[in-house]
Write a protein that holds these residues in place. Sequence first.
Motif, short mmCIF file in Angstrom:
data_model
loop_
_atom_site.label_atom_id
_atom_site.label_comp_id
_atom_site.label_asym_id
_atom_site.label_seq_id
_atom_site.Cartn_x
_atom_site.Cartn_y
_atom_site.Cartn_z
N MET A 1 -0.39 -14.35 -15.15
CA MET A 1 -1.33 -13.28 -14.85
C MET A 1 -0.60 -12.18 -14.08
O MET A 1 0.20 -12.45 -13.19
CB MET A 1 -2.51 -13.80 -14.03
N THR A 2 -0.87 -10.93 -14.45
CA THR A 2 -0.26 -9.79 -13.78
C THR A 2 -1.26 -9.17 -12.81
O THR A 2 -2.40 -8.89 -13.18
CB THR A 2 0.18 -8.72 -14.79
N PHE A 3 -0.84 -8.96 -11.58
CA PHE A 3 -1.70 -8.36 -10.56
C PHE A 3 -1.26 -6.93 -10.29
O PHE A 3 -0.06 -6.63 -10.25
CB PHE A 3 -1.65 -9.18 -9.27
N THR A 4 -2.23 -6.05 -10.11
CA THR A 4 -1.94 -4.64 -9.90
C THR A 4 -2.01 -4.28 -8.42
O THR A 4 -2.99 -4.58 -7.75
CB THR A 4 -2.96 -3.76 -10.67
N ASN A 5 -0.95 -3.65 -7.93
CA ASN A 5 -0.92 -3.15 -6.56
C ASN A 5 -0.06 -1.90 -6.55
O ASN A 5 1.17 -1.97 -6.55
CB ASN A 5 -0.36 -4.20 -5.60
N THR A 6 -0.71 -0.74 -6.54
CA THR A 6 0.00 0.53 -6.59
C THR A 6 0.89 0.74 -5.37
O THR A 6 1.85 1.53 -5.42
CB THR A 6 -1.01 1.68 -6.77
N LEU A 7 0.63 0.05 -4.27
CA LEU A 7 1.50 0.17 -3.11
C LEU A 7 2.92 -0.29 -3.41
O LEU A 7 3.86 0.11 -2.72
CB LEU A 7 0.94 -0.63 -1.93
N THR A 8 3.07 -1.13 -4.45
CA THR A 8 4.41 -1.61 -4.81
C THR A 8 5.07 -0.73 -5.86
O THR A 8 6.22 -0.98 -6.23
CB THR A 8 4.34 -3.05 -5.34
N ASP A 9 4.36 0.30 -6.34
CA ASP A 9 4.97 1.27 -7.25
C ASP A 9 6.16 1.92 -6.52
O ASP A 9 6.00 2.37 -5.37
CB ASP A 9 3.93 2.32 -7.63
N THR A 90 -3.93 8.27 3.65
CA THR A 90 -4.54 8.70 2.39
C THR A 90 -3.90 8.00 1.21
O THR A 90 -4.58 7.65 0.23
CB THR A 90 -4.41 10.22 2.22
N LEU A 91 -2.58 7.83 1.25
CA LEU A 91 -1.89 7.15 0.16
C LEU A 91 -2.37 5.71 0.00
O LEU A 91 -2.52 5.22 -1.13
CB LEU A 91 -0.38 7.18 0.39
N HIS A 92 -2.63 5.03 1.11
CA HIS A 92 -3.15 3.66 1.02
C HIS A 92 -4.55 3.65 0.42
O HIS A 92 -4.87 2.80 -0.41
CB HIS A 92 -3.16 3.02 2.41
N LEU A 93 -5.37 4.60 0.85
CA LEU A 93 -6.73 4.69 0.30
C LEU A 93 -6.68 5.02 -1.19
O LEU A 93 -7.40 4.42 -2.00
CB LEU A 93 -7.52 5.77 1.04
N ALA A 94 -5.82 5.98 -1.57
CA ALA A 94 -5.74 6.41 -2.96
C ALA A 94 -5.18 5.31 -3.86
O ALA A 94 -5.61 5.15 -5.01
CB ALA A 94 -4.87 7.66 -3.06
N ALA A 95 -4.21 4.54 -3.34
CA ALA A 95 -3.66 3.43 -4.11
C ALA A 95 -4.75 2.41 -4.43
O ALA A 95 -4.83 1.88 -5.55
CB ALA A 95 -2.52 2.77 -3.35
N ASP A 99 -6.23 1.38 -8.13
CA ASP A 99 -6.23 0.01 -8.61
C ASP A 99 -7.63 -0.50 -8.91
O ASP A 99 -7.81 -1.41 -9.73
CB ASP A 99 -5.53 -0.90 -7.61
N ASN A 100 -8.63 0.08 -8.24
CA ASN A 100 -10.02 -0.27 -8.57
C ASN A 100 -10.43 0.28 -9.93
O ASN A 100 -11.38 -0.22 -10.54
CB ASN A 100 -10.98 0.28 -7.51
N GLY A 101 -9.74 1.32 -10.38
CA GLY A 101 -10.08 1.94 -11.66
C GLY A 101 -11.27 2.85 -11.58
O GLY A 101 -11.77 3.31 -12.61
#
Length: 219
Positions: A1-9, A90-95, A99-101
Amino acid sequence: MTFTNTLTDPRVGTTLSRMFAAAADDDFAAAGIADRPGGFAAMSPQEQADAAARIYMPISAAGGQLLYSLVRAVRPATVVEFGTSFGISTLHLAAAVRDNGTGRVVSTELNADKAAAARRAFAETGLDDVVTVLEGDARETLADLDAGADFVLLDGWKDLCLPVLRLLEPRLAPGTLVVADDVELDGLRPYLDYVRDPANGYQSVTFPVEDGMEISCRL
């Protein structure tokens, strides 16, 4: 399973690392803030913001991760942030919104240079499409908010956190989370007294991260 976390982009991680490193060099003395006539507290909010134009005053990395997790869990349609600064929080909130879509972040900043720098950070991380920065006094820019505030972060000037909360209250549905940073700072005391008084309609708890975050649920 792949998990999405934009903070790791890599784009987001590199930008946040650079910004946290710059924030570690914050120097209020070098900015000349303490030397202003009458002291910092005697200035207007705009004068304070302009005097601190080079100062990050960010949330901690752990605080950012907490915000990310809360937004992922709540899945708000509109996140409202009081106090963009250079955009670390803001970056944490936006990430989390990414990820919520679903959802968006509406953030406010008094200083024009900081607002411009934050917009550049959002663009370089690819998150600018989910963030709107309202430049100016939040007591004015948020008065015309076109939707409910489904998650609120209060991290601007501490003496303005309560007025901004009161402004947003008609848009807070039951269950809305309101987070205020820097519980240990004296300027936040009127706000804390307000949200901790059951008569005002909040269930509030202090979360022990860095200088403390007050997490309040609208009842």
